[in-house]
Design a protein around this motif. Structure first.
Motif, mmCIF file in Angstrom:
data_model
loop_
_atom_site.group_PDB
_atom_site.id
_atom_site.type_symbol
_atom_site.label_atom_id
_atom_site.label_comp_id
_atom_site.label_asym_id
_atom_site.label_seq_id
_atom_site.Cartn_x
_atom_site.Cartn_y
_atom_site.Cartn_z
ATOM 1 N N CYS A 121 48.449 45.285 49.566
ATOM 2 C CA CYS A 121 47.233 44.976 48.911
ATOM 3 C C CYS A 121 46.648 46.110 48.303
ATOM 4 C CB CYS A 121 46.397 44.251 49.974
ATOM 5 S SG CYS A 121 45.436 45.477 51.235
ATOM 6 N N TYR A 122 45.439 45.627 47.492
ATOM 7 C CA TYR A 122 44.847 46.598 46.370
ATOM 8 C C TYR A 122 43.390 46.619 46.937
ATOM 9 C CZ TYR A 122 43.212 48.599 42.016
ATOM 10 O OH TYR A 122 42.680 49.394 41.219
ATOM 11 N N ALA A 123 43.222 47.757 47.822
ATOM 12 C CA ALA A 123 41.855 48.032 48.660
ATOM 13 C C ALA A 123 41.144 49.107 47.885
ATOM 14 C CB ALA A 123 42.292 48.406 49.931
ATOM 15 N N GLN A 124 40.308 48.555 46.915
ATOM 16 C CA GLN A 124 39.524 49.428 46.055
ATOM 17 C C GLN A 124 38.070 48.968 46.547
ATOM 18 O OE1 GLN A 124 40.113 50.215 41.909
ATOM 19 N NE2 GLN A 124 38.205 49.264 41.601
ATOM 20 N N THR A 125 37.616 48.060 46.406
ATOM 21 C CA THR A 125 36.276 47.721 46.563
ATOM 22 C C THR A 125 35.845 47.906 47.979
ATOM 23 O OG1 THR A 125 36.435 45.900 44.945
ATOM 24 C CG2 THR A 125 34.627 45.684 46.544
ATOM 25 N N GLU A 126 34.524 48.113 48.023
ATOM 26 C CA GLU A 126 33.936 48.537 49.588
ATOM 27 C C GLU A 126 32.664 47.619 49.649
ATOM 28 O OE1 GLU A 126 33.477 52.694 49.478
ATOM 29 O OE2 GLU A 126 35.534 53.140 49.633
ATOM 30 N N GLY A 136 31.484 47.953 44.220
ATOM 31 C CA GLY A 136 32.738 47.147 43.968
ATOM 32 C C GLY A 136 32.900 47.659 42.357
ATOM 33 N N SER A 137 31.850 47.269 41.575
ATOM 34 C CA SER A 137 31.669 47.602 40.193
ATOM 35 C C SER A 137 31.771 49.084 39.908
ATOM 36 C CB SER A 137 30.415 46.949 39.195
ATOM 37 O OG SER A 137 30.447 45.617 39.445
ATOM 38 N N ASN A 138 31.066 49.668 40.573
ATOM 39 C CA ASN A 138 30.877 51.211 40.395
ATOM 40 C C ASN A 138 31.829 52.157 41.264
ATOM 41 O OD1 ASN A 138 30.420 54.036 40.006
ATOM 42 N ND2 ASN A 138 28.432 53.945 40.929
ATOM 43 N N PRO A 172 39.511 42.857 49.689
ATOM 44 C CA PRO A 172 40.761 42.978 49.308
ATOM 45 C C PRO A 172 41.369 42.013 49.854
ATOM 46 C CG PRO A 172 40.112 45.198 49.615
ATOM 47 C CD PRO A 172 38.981 44.330 50.049
ATOM 48 N N GLY A 173 42.291 41.036 48.741
ATOM 49 C CA GLY A 173 42.905 39.925 49.040
ATOM 50 C C GLY A 173 44.055 40.416 49.871
ATOM 51 N N GLY A 174 44.629 39.438 51.101
ATOM 52 C CA GLY A 174 45.738 39.785 51.660
ATOM 53 C C GLY A 174 45.589 40.857 52.858
ATOM 54 N N GLY A 191 36.491 42.877 38.032
ATOM 55 C CA GLY A 191 35.346 43.456 37.234
ATOM 56 C C GLY A 191 34.311 42.264 36.957
ATOM 57 N N ASP A 192 33.032 42.586 37.192
ATOM 58 C CA ASP A 192 32.112 41.492 36.799
ATOM 59 C C ASP A 192 31.841 41.285 35.354
ATOM 60 O OD1 ASP A 192 29.234 40.460 37.502
ATOM 61 O OD2 ASP A 192 28.957 42.029 35.893
ATOM 62 N N ASN A 193 31.578 40.028 34.943
ATOM 63 C CA ASN A 193 31.867 39.812 33.547
ATOM 64 C C ASN A 193 30.787 40.840 32.678
ATOM 65 O OD1 ASN A 193 34.088 38.403 33.717
ATOM 66 N ND2 ASN A 193 33.214 36.541 33.502
#
Ligand SMILES: CCCCC/C=C/C(=O)SCCNC(=O)CCNC(=O)[C@H](O)C(C)(C)COP(=O)(O)OP(=O)(O)OC[C@H]1O[C@@H](n2cnc3c(N)ncnc32)[C@H](O)[C@@H]1OP(=O)(O)O
Ligand SMILES: Cc1cc2nc3c(=O)[nH]c(=O)nc-3n(C[C@H](O)[C@H](O)[C@H](O)COP(=O)(O)OP(=O)(O)OC[C@H]3O[C@@H](n4cnc5c(N)ncnc54)[C@H](O)[C@@H]3O)c2cc1C
Length: 627
Positions: free
Chosen positions: A134-139, A143-145, A176-178, A425-427
């Motif tokens: 999985c891709y674990a970036q957002t906390e 998320g955006s920053n 993160p999905g998964g 990414g928030d639009n």
């Protein structure tokens, strides 16, 4: 009646070669063959049924998704499907699952940010699904920053390891999905700390669960973040929460294509832009644009077919009522969405080329088009997902009351699709990136650096900027206007690439003519929608605006006889559409009626709860009435 094509009269009106248009929509004869074959394989296999999702509990839904994902993998292995065929199979299975992130982000992150050695070690395991990533970036707190992420990765030269840690509650990985119940490994993004100095956010491969019994490893707290929007929808996906308690990983599990840490504890930044750490997001954003054309075309296919079936008012002397697709108001809402589906298909093709081109240039350390690629992927992801989410909702409304039934396929399609305006990414945040790129371009006007590519047109604003270059209020102060300018910039790219597509050789009777009509609808609908801006800036006169309106009405009349054929060209099976309103044969009412009785609530004539709650109520009313 079954077997009768209730839309045959519509299909007979078509003025172009539908089979040729199917090839244009698929992208090539080969792509059409793969798509057609795999979609029929999935539709014919009961193991991939999806008509019962809305009646399952969260745990049943999730377990069913695991079953399907495993069944899909077995099908891929047993049939020895190619990577292209396997991707198409996962697409037509049409169920958000951990595999989306394994194949869609975990593997691309290793390919994009891993060294050759790291790719050779990890990719074979991932391709064989011997590990699930999985891709674990957002906390929880960011998320955006991305630069605000708090997870730390501290190098320990004594043991040649990184210590991955979640120092605060808000540093918990979240979304993160998964991750929630399935992933055995993560690409975790963390602040690199070497010798007490910080070196920004980097990616690290971290094992989360045992490959023996799937239990979380020492120092790992992991789980699902809970129910999300809608019933079935994205709840087939285990978006997770993850905390690290001083988890140690070998130094060679930091993705080191962009930055390196030597065993002596020396930090080295390659001579590539730091933003390559964001490369996976750029890659996914360009795939999301192609996905937008798929989601919008699904909704438009449903709404167009149903608009041709549905009759309401207008009966003359006992004759049939009017097809709602013949109402100008229905056409003015539906046909711009049909045109958008085709426009997004072609911009998705172009963006795929742009991404491949920038990737090739990066191999040669040519970073010249990286800023444009970032701006285009960010802006077009924002534009197409916003338009598609709004478009799916409009298609639901175009189907009246029956559009609100789960059996229409539209509520589920909307619920699964709308997070695309936020994830990757928030639009708005992404449009601000485009705005920043445009402002930087403007600031360089007049210098030797001439704008090229998708910003070449900006040389024309040079004279404006020179006389006003002194009037520069803060970016933040002007951000609302700049975001609108960013949208306009992206819309110009979409229209330009649609026009460029029409300059290509397009075989098939009447196919190019139909695409020209759709291109003109897309462009003129935008002009009509934003005519205030065009008029206030003197780009058009009121007469031009009136002419555009008249031309739009004429174009809708030209599309009308071809509408059903234009959505048939998407070549979607009834299984993939998952919609009674959008079924190919148009035999809607008997199918709606039959489906209603399958609802669990109709398993008994007298509902559960009658004796406990309804009967006493009724009896009580009778007593009241006697008073
Ligand atoms: C199949 C679909 C499944 C989807 C599942 C979902 C997955 C996810 O959601 S994964 C997580 C997604 N998260 C995001 O998208 C986060 C969004 N935020 C960002 O990308 C960044 O925080 C940012 C770009 C908004 C800001 O980054 P920051 O480092 O703060 O950079 P600056 O704004 O200061 O810009 C500096 C400089 O860098 C350029 N730049 C920024 N990003 C990129 C990029 N990706 N590629 C190339 N260049 C980039 C930016 O243009 C600036 O350039 P200059 O103006 O020339 O200095
Ligand atoms: C279904 C789903 C799946 C996801 N999957 C993953 C995944 O697999 N891996 C992963 O790492 N992440 C994942 N995410 C997280 C996702 O990437 C983030 O939610 C997304 O990047 C938005 O960030 P945020 O939540 O911090 O929004 P915020 O930035 O908090 O947005 C809130 C509001 O603030 C505004 N805003 C923020 N910054 C600014 C600014 N500078 N100027 C003006 N306005 C601003 C935004 O426009 C928005 O209106 C997923 C999210 C969802 C919904």
């Amino acid at each position: 009646m079954e077997g009768v094509d209730h839309l045959a009269h519509e299909r007979n009106k078509s003025e172009f070669d539908v089979d040729a248009m199917k090839i244009v929509w698929a992208g090539s004869p080969h792509a059409f063959d793969v798509s057609d074959r795999i979609s029929k394989l999935v539709a014919s296999d009961p193991g991939f049924r999806k008509d019962n999702r809305s009646t399952l509990s969260r745990k049943e839904l999730f377990k069913n998704t695991l079953r399907k994902a495993a069944y899909a993998w077995k099908t891929i292995v047993d049939l020895r499907l190619s990577e292209e065929e396997a991707a198409k199979l996962r697409f037509y299975v049409d169920e958000p699952a951990f595999t989306d992130l394994h194949w869609g982000m975990f593997i691309p992150a290793i390919k994009g940010q891993g060294t050759e050695e790291q790719q050779q070690k990890w990719l074979p395991l991932a391709y064989k699904m011997q590990i699930i990533g999985c891709y674990a970036q957002t906390e929880l707190g960011h998320g955006s920053n991305v630069q605000g992420l708090e997870t730390t990765a501290t190098f320990d030269p004594q043991t040649d390891e990184f210590i991955i840690h979640s120092p605060t509650l808000t540093s918990s990985k979240w979304w993160p999905g998964g991750l929630g119940k399935v992933a055995t490994h993560a690409i975790a993004y963390a602040r690199l700390i070497v010798g007490g100095r910080e070196h920004g956010v980097n990616g690290f491969i971290v094992q989360l669960r045992s490959l023996e019994d799937h239990s979380p490893l020492l120092g790992i707290t992991v789980g699902d973040i809970g129910m999300k929007f809608g019933n079935g929808a994205y709840n087939t996906m285990d978006n997770g929460v993850l905390r690290f308690d001083h988890v140690r990983i070998p130094r060679n599990q930091m993705l080191m294509r962009v930055s390196q840490v030597t065993c002596e504890g020396k930090y080295k930044q390659s001579d590539v832009p730091r933003q390559l750490v964001y490369g996976t997001m750029v890659y996914v954003r360009q795939t999301i644009v192609a996905d937008a054309s798929c989601a919008l075309s699904r909704a438009v296919c449903i709404a167009t077919r149903y608009s041709a079936v549905r009759r309401q008012f207008g009966s003359q002397n006992g004759g049939p009522e009017t097809q709602v697709i013949d109402y100008k108001t229905q056409q003015s809402r539906l046909f711009p969405l049909l045109a958008s589906a085709y426009a997004f298909r072609f911009i998705g093709e172009w963006l795929k080329w742009l991404y491949a081109d920038v990737t090739q240039r990066l191999q040669a350390n040519d970073f010249s088009t990286l800023p444009e690629a970032h701006a285009c992927t960010a802006g077009l992801k924002s534009l197409t997902t916003t338009a598609t989410a709004d478009g799916i909702e409009e298609c639901r409304k175009l189907c009246g009351g029956h559009g609100y039934l789960c059996s229409s396929g539209l509520p589920e399609l909307f619920a699964v699709y709308v997070p695309a305006c936020t994830y990757e990414g928030d639009n708005t945040v992404l449009l601000l990136q485009v705005a920043r790129f445009l402002m930087k371009t403007v600031s360089q006007l007049g210098s030797s650096k001439k704008p090229v590519g998708t910003i070449a047109y900006m040389t024309r604003v040079e004279h404006l900027m020179q006389c006003r270059c002194g009037v520069q209020r803060g970016f933040a102060e002007l951000s609302v206007d700049l975001v609108e300018a960013a949208v306009a910039h992206c819309q110009l790219i979409v229209v330009s690439k649609f026009i460029e597509k029409l300059q290509q050789e397009i075989p098939g009777k009447g196919v190019k003519q139909q695409l020209e009509v759709l291109c003109n609808i897309y462009a003129l609908f935008l002009l009509h929608k934003h005519q205030g801006d065009f008029l206030s800036t003197g780009c058009i006169t009121p007469k031009h605006a009136a002419l555009a309106n008249d031309e739009l009405r004429s174009l809708y009349s030209q599309v009308r006889p071809n509408a059903i054929a234009l959505v048939d060209a998407f070549n979607y099976t009834d299984h993939y559409l998952g919609s009674i309103l959008g079924c190919y044969d148009g035999n809607v009412y008997p199918k709606l009626y039959e489906a209603a009785w399958k609802d669990p609530l109709n398993e008994s004539v007298v509902p559960d709860g009658y004796h406990q709650y309804i009967r006493p109520l009724l009896k009580q009313e009778i007593r009241t009435a006697r008073l």
